[in-house]
Structure formats: C-alpha cells, structure tokens
Design a protein around this motif. Structure first.
Motif, PDB file in Angstrom:
ATOM      1  N   SER A  56       0.967  -1.032  -0.039  1.00  0.00           N
ATOM      2  CA  SER A  56      -0.014  -0.089  -0.347  1.00  0.00           C
ATOM      3  C   SER A  56       0.991   1.311  -0.026  1.00  0.00           C
ATOM      4  O   SER A  56       0.693   2.001  -0.745  1.00  0.00           O
ATOM      5  N   ARG A  57       2.219   1.130   1.090  1.00  0.00           N
ATOM      6  CA  ARG A  57       2.408   2.220   1.217  1.00  0.00           C
ATOM      7  C   ARG A  57       3.585   2.684  -1.287  1.00  0.00           C
ATOM      8  O   ARG A  57       3.552   3.663  -1.257  1.00  0.00           O
ATOM      9  N   MET A  58       3.426   1.292  -1.412  1.00  0.00           N
ATOM     10  CA  MET A  58       4.516   1.528  -2.220  1.00  0.00           C
ATOM     11  C   MET A  58       3.378   2.610  -4.035  1.00  0.00           C
ATOM     12  O   MET A  58       3.822   3.395  -4.348  1.00  0.00           O
ATOM     13  N   LEU A  59       2.525   1.381  -3.685  1.00  0.00           N
ATOM     14  CA  LEU A  59       1.338   1.815  -4.257  1.00  0.00           C
ATOM     15  C   LEU A  59       0.808   3.613  -4.323  1.00  0.00           C
ATOM     16  O   LEU A  59       0.755   4.468  -5.266  1.00  0.00           O
ATOM     17  N   VAL A  60       0.410   4.270  -2.634  1.00  0.00           N
ATOM     18  CA  VAL A  60       0.404   5.379  -2.518  1.00  0.00           C
ATOM     19  C   VAL A  60       1.063   6.439  -3.199  1.00  0.00           C
ATOM     20  O   VAL A  60       1.225   7.943  -3.565  1.00  0.00           O
ATOM     21  N   ARG A  61       2.719   6.248  -2.801  1.00  0.00           N
ATOM     22  CA  ARG A  61       3.479   7.153  -3.150  1.00  0.00           C
ATOM     23  C   ARG A  61       4.095   6.950  -4.314  1.00  0.00           C
ATOM     24  O   ARG A  61       4.004   8.112  -5.165  1.00  0.00           O
ATOM     25  N   ALA A  62       4.130   6.208  -5.231  1.00  0.00           N
ATOM     26  CA  ALA A  62       3.667   6.023  -6.333  1.00  0.00           C
ATOM     27  C   ALA A  62       3.010   6.651  -6.989  1.00  0.00           C
ATOM     28  O   ALA A  62       2.936   7.685  -8.108  1.00  0.00           O
ATOM     29  N   LEU A  63       1.425   6.842  -6.840  1.00  0.00           N
ATOM     30  CA  LEU A  63       0.283   7.527  -6.955  1.00  0.00           C
ATOM     31  C   LEU A  63       0.202   9.117  -6.762  1.00  0.00           C
ATOM     32  O   LEU A  63       0.457  10.255  -7.607  1.00  0.00           O
ATOM     33  N   TRP A  64       0.874   9.196  -5.883  1.00  0.00           N
ATOM     34  CA  TRP A  64       1.247  10.727  -4.587  1.00  0.00           C
ATOM     35  C   TRP A  64       1.976  11.277  -6.175  1.00  0.00           C
ATOM     36  O   TRP A  64       2.531  12.760  -6.657  1.00  0.00           O
ATOM     37  N   HIS A  65       3.803  10.932  -6.225  1.00  0.00           N
ATOM     38  CA  HIS A  65       4.710  11.516  -6.876  1.00  0.00           C
ATOM     39  C   HIS A  65       4.150  11.675  -8.283  1.00  0.00           C
ATOM     40  O   HIS A  65       4.835  12.771  -9.316  1.00  0.00           O
ATOM     41  N   PHE A  66       3.885  10.639  -9.212  1.00  0.00           N
ATOM     42  CA  PHE A  66       3.994  10.585 -10.615  1.00  0.00           C
ATOM     43  C   PHE A  66       3.079  10.392 -11.688  1.00  0.00           C
ATOM     44  O   PHE A  66       2.371  10.020 -11.629  1.00  0.00           O
ATOM     45  N   ASN A  67       2.625  11.604 -11.017  1.00  0.00           N
ATOM     46  CA  ASN A  67       1.428  12.493 -12.054  1.00  0.00           C
ATOM     47  C   ASN A  67       1.629  13.027 -12.581  1.00  0.00           C
ATOM     48  O   ASN A  67       3.609  14.290 -12.415  1.00  0.00           O
ATOM     49  N   GLU A  68       1.618  13.581 -13.542  1.00  0.00           N
ATOM     50  CA  GLU A  68       1.540  15.413 -14.413  1.00  0.00           C
ATOM     51  C   GLU A  68       2.068  15.761 -13.882  1.00  0.00           C
ATOM     52  O   GLU A  68       3.048  16.681 -14.340  1.00  0.00           O
ATOM     53  N   GLN A  69       1.627  17.063 -13.109  1.00  0.00           N
ATOM     54  CA  GLN A  69       1.744  18.439 -12.561  1.00  0.00           C
ATOM     55  C   GLN A  69       3.198  18.021 -11.847  1.00  0.00           C
ATOM     56  O   GLN A  69       3.586  19.042 -11.765  1.00  0.00           O
ATOM     57  N   THR A  70       3.482  17.375 -11.149  1.00  0.00           N
ATOM     58  CA  THR A  70       4.656  16.836 -10.125  1.00  0.00           C
ATOM     59  C   THR A  70       5.354  16.676 -10.989  1.00  0.00           C
ATOM     60  O   THR A  70       6.950  16.720 -10.855  1.00  0.00           O
ATOM     61  N   ASN A  71       5.950  15.584 -12.064  1.00  0.00           N
ATOM     62  CA  ASN A  71       6.742  14.653 -12.860  1.00  0.00           C
ATOM     63  C   ASN A  71       6.085  14.676 -14.584  1.00  0.00           C
ATOM     64  O   ASN A  71       5.950  13.450 -14.452  1.00  0.00           O
ATOM     65  N   PRO A  72       6.706  16.070 -15.547  1.00  0.00           N
ATOM     66  CA  PRO A  72       6.089  15.874 -16.691  1.00  0.00           C
ATOM     67  C   PRO A  72       6.587  15.005 -17.227  1.00  0.00           C
ATOM     68  O   PRO A  72       5.755  14.271 -17.896  1.00  0.00           O
ATOM     69  N   ILE A  73       8.213  15.013 -16.989  1.00  0.00           N
ATOM     70  CA  ILE A  73       8.994  14.072 -17.847  1.00  0.00           C
ATOM     71  C   ILE A  73       9.347  12.565 -17.172  1.00  0.00           C
ATOM     72  O   ILE A  73       9.478  12.219 -15.629  1.00  0.00           O
ATOM     73  N   PRO A  74       8.732  11.519 -17.725  1.00  0.00           N
ATOM     74  CA  PRO A  74       8.794  10.335 -16.814  1.00  0.00           C
ATOM     75  C   PRO A  74       9.972   9.923 -16.744  1.00  0.00           C
ATOM     76  O   PRO A  74      10.114  10.173 -17.947  1.00  0.00           O
ATOM     77  N   GLN A  75      10.224   9.262 -15.846  1.00  0.00           N
ATOM     78  CA  GLN A  75      11.975   8.061 -15.792  1.00  0.00           C
ATOM     79  C   GLN A  75      11.884   7.399 -16.913  1.00  0.00           C
ATOM     80  O   GLN A  75      10.593   6.032 -17.053  1.00  0.00           O
ATOM     81  N   ARG A  76      12.421   6.949 -17.320  1.00  0.00           N
ATOM     82  CA  ARG A  76      12.731   5.410 -18.032  1.00  0.00           C
ATOM     83  C   ARG A  76      13.962   4.523 -17.783  1.00  0.00           C
ATOM     84  O   ARG A  76      14.511   4.005 -18.173  1.00  0.00           O
ATOM     85  N   ILE A  77      13.496   4.044 -16.701  1.00  0.00           N
ATOM     86  CA  ILE A  77      14.251   2.889 -15.762  1.00  0.00           C
ATOM     87  C   ILE A  77      14.056   1.506 -16.282  1.00  0.00           C
ATOM     88  O   ILE A  77      12.875   1.726 -16.628  1.00  0.00           O
ATOM     89  N   VAL A  78      14.799   1.264 -17.108  1.00  0.00           N
ATOM     90  CA  VAL A  78      14.039  -1.064 -17.513  1.00  0.00           C
ATOM     91  C   VAL A  78      14.841  -2.330 -17.066  1.00  0.00           C
ATOM     92  O   VAL A  78      14.795  -2.617 -16.674  1.00  0.00           O
ATOM     93  N   HIS A  79      16.182  -1.468 -16.138  1.00  0.00           N
ATOM     94  CA  HIS A  79      17.045  -2.827 -15.416  1.00  0.00           C
ATOM     95  C   HIS A  79      17.550  -2.249 -14.561  1.00  0.00           C
ATOM     96  O   HIS A  79      17.727  -1.046 -14.166  1.00  0.00           O
ATOM     97  N   GLY A  80      17.447  -2.898 -12.955  1.00  0.00           N
ATOM     98  CA  GLY A  80      18.234  -2.908 -11.899  1.00  0.00           C
ATOM     99  C   GLY A  80      17.966  -4.041 -11.149  1.00  0.00           C
ATOM    100  O   GLY A  80      17.271  -4.646 -10.711  1.00  0.00           O
ATOM    101  N   THR A  81      19.966  -4.445 -11.308  1.00  0.00           N
ATOM    102  CA  THR A  81      19.837  -5.394 -10.880  1.00  0.00           C
ATOM    103  C   THR A  81      20.187  -5.599  -8.867  1.00  0.00           C
ATOM    104  O   THR A  81      19.366  -7.023  -9.019  1.00  0.00           O
ATOM    105  N   THR A  82      20.618  -4.355  -8.248  1.00  0.00           N
ATOM    106  CA  THR A  82      20.471  -4.769  -7.377  1.00  0.00           C
ATOM    107  C   THR A  82      18.999  -5.134  -6.956  1.00  0.00           C
ATOM    108  O   THR A  82      17.982  -5.687  -6.566  1.00  0.00           O
ATOM    109  N   ILE A  83      17.988  -4.226  -7.461  1.00  0.00           N
ATOM    110  CA  ILE A  83      16.785  -3.769  -6.929  1.00  0.00           C
ATOM    111  C   ILE A  83      16.214  -5.677  -7.204  1.00  0.00           C
ATOM    112  O   ILE A  83      14.873  -6.248  -6.491  1.00  0.00           O
TER     113      ILE A  83
END
Ligand SMILES: [Cu+2]
Lengths: 260, 77
Positions: A56-83
């Motif tokens: 729930s925390r991840m979901l709410v955080r994602a909805l809160w931060h990654f929207n058009e107003q606060t973050n108009p240009i989305p990041q394009r991470i496609v790979h991350g070994t550690t995670i």
C-alpha cells in the motif's frame, strides 16, 4: 447478534463450539490440531499485514509522486540488478517462513501411525448419519450402531440450535486417541467438526481415516461439508465428549439396550 | 454392568495414509486365510476378526460375506 459473536470472540464466558451468527473467526479449539490451525492462521496473518502495509505504501507513493503535475517527464528505468535481486530473495524468504510451520502442521495432522484407543465409523447417508462402534463386537452382527438424524426445523427445543442438533449424538471420550473412519453409503458426504479441526471427505467405496483427540469435555457441532445436491445441509454432526469412565458406562448401557 | 475393554485395531505401517480402504480389506482377507489355514476354532485368528470389524463398515462386511458364499469374492483367500 454482532455483540453476541464479539463476546464469543473476546469474553470467554463459554467456549465457542458451534457456529455463531455473524461469526468472523474460528470456533474455539478442542483438539491440538485445531489449535495448530488457529496458530498458523495468526502466523500467516503477520506476514499478510506486513505485505499489505508495504505494498500500500508503494502504491500510494507512486500515485502521489508520479503524475503529470509534479513529474511531467517520466523516468525510463528498464533494468536494475540490485532491486531485482532484492525483490526475488525477499519474497522467497517470506514464503519459506510461511511454508515451514505450514508443512509441520500438515504432517502432524496426518498422525495415522499413532495407535488409537477407539475406532468409530461415521457413515453418511441421504440424509442422516450412521455411527458404528464395532470394537465391542463378537460376531459380524453389529452390536452398537445407531442413526443420527437432524432435529427438524419446526421442533427444536429451547436452547437447541436450528438444523444443528441431532437426535443421537456421537459420544466419544475426551483426552483419548480416536480413529474416525469416514465413508458414505450413497453419495459423497463429508464429516466435519470445526472445533476439532476435522474435515474428512466421505467418498463412496473408500474409507478415509482421520484421527482426533478431543482435549476437553463438551458438545461440538459440525455440518456435512460436501454440498452436492439438496439436503446435505440437513445432516449435521454433533460430537459429545465425556470422560473415559462415562464413555465406558454409555457403551455398556447401549450394548444392553441394543441386544435386548 | 459388564466392564468393557477400550481397545481397537492398532495402526498399521503398511497403511500410513488417509485412505484406509485396503487396511480394512487386508484384515478381512487375513482373517479368512487364517481360518482356512488353522481351522474355524483357531484362537489366533480372532484378533484379525476384531481388526476388520473395527475397520470395515458393516455394509462392506455383509457384501463380502455374501460374495464368499457365492464364490465371487475378489480377494486372495
Ligand atoms: Cu452430505
């Protein structure tokens, strides 16, 4: 009604050995098996809450931060070994913590190789049950067997549960190893008593075993759990656990009654 | 009042599973093989009879007895 079921949960006036209206949790344990099931449920619930909060925390955080107003240009991470390593290892560890107690319980419930003291056969019929106590037979002629019919909907006495009470209860001794042999004579049935943690299918032409050891004296209610057609709901199960001495007296009385 | 004996068929390592159909059947066959080997009155056969009576539903025993009389019993007697 809700109050009654809550008091059944939290204020233990009398232990809960039959289904309650609006009941949410399990009925109170009468066997070590049921206690194990309840404990496993609580163990798993710990992980369930943990995962629920984290996701729930991840979901709410994602909805809160990654929207058009606060973050108009989305990041394009496609790979991350550690995670990727973390999100593979961590859930496997959680699954392991769930699997270990779960398998331990599963195999302890199988306790087929413990010598029982009494064998009782529960035979499902349309729409009643026959119980055979054949340990005391001296020939193929049955000496102690009876039918257990449900009390019809229109005449339960005061204090009896509707469609849950039967005319002849199964009498068993408490604190004794019992072997229940479950089989039907017609269609599939199931012998289930929630307080004992038992649900054993009755399959035509096959006899299934379930072992129980009821820890306290009392009356336990269950219902047929193989609802494959009408009237299975009207074949309840009532187990009456008494002391070993009372059980012996009951058996000898029944033997006298049935032979005369 | 006659004292009753609290005793039943022991657990059998040959049948360690939930399905006890074979357990009952095997005990029934064992009893009848014992009787045909040692005669009707043999005392050591009586325990097998106790075992199968404990384990087998009465209906099955009746049916098998009938089949034995008609010579159609499927077990190795
Ligand atoms: Cu049924």
């Amino acid at each position: 009604m809700i109050l009654r079921s809550l008091s059944c949960r939290f204020l233990t006036i009398a232990l809960c050995d039959a289904a309650e209206p609006w009941q949410l949790g399990s009925q109170d344990a009468a066997t070590p098996m049921m206690q194990g099931i309840i404990d496993l449920h609580h163990d798993i619930f710990f992980f369930l809450i943990l995962i629920l909060v984290f996701v729930s925390r991840m979901l709410v955080r994602a909805l809160w931060h990654f929207n058009e107003q606060t973050n108009p240009i989305p990041q394009r991470i496609v790979h991350g070994t550690t995670i990727e390593i973390i999100r593979t290892i961590f859930p496997s560890v959680i699954l392991l913590f769930i699997a270990i107690p779960s398998f331990a319980l599963l195999y302890s419930m199988d306790g087929v190789l413990v010598d029982p003291a009494i064998t009782i056969k529960a035979i499902g019929h349309q729409w009643y049950r026959t119980y055979e106590y054949s340990d005391y037979n001296s020939s193929d002629e049955q000496s102690l067997t009876f039918d257990s019919y449900t009390i019809p909907e229109d005449d339960p006495e005061l204090g009896q549960s509707r469609l849950l009470e039967v005319d002849n209860r199964v009498v068993v001794p408490a604190k004794t190893h019992l072997r229940m042999i479950v089989t039907p004579a017609d269609v599939p049935h199931s012998w289930a008593v929630p307080s004992s943690g038992v649900k054993c299918d009755a399959v035509p032409g096959r006899s299934n075993l379930t072992s129980i050891s009821v820890q306290r004296e009392g009356v336990y209610y269950g219902q047929c759990s193989e609802i494959r057609g009408t009237n299975h709901a009207f074949t309840p199960i009532v187990v009456e656990a008494v002391t070993l001495k009372d059980y012996a007296d009951w058996v000898s009385n029944q033997l006298i009654l049935q032979t005369n | 009042m006659a004292e009753i004996e609290i005793k039943t068929a022991p657990a059998d390592f040959r049948f360690p599973t939930t399905n006890q159909t074979r357990h009952c059947f095997t005990r029934y066959v064992e009893f009848h093989r014992c009787v045909s080997a040692k005669g009707d009155e043999a005392a050591e056969c009586e325990k097998f009879a106790k075992y199968y009576r404990s384990l087998c539903p009465a209906e099955w025993v009746d049916r098998w007895n009938e089949q034995r009389e008609n010579g159609t019993f499927a077990g190795p007697l």
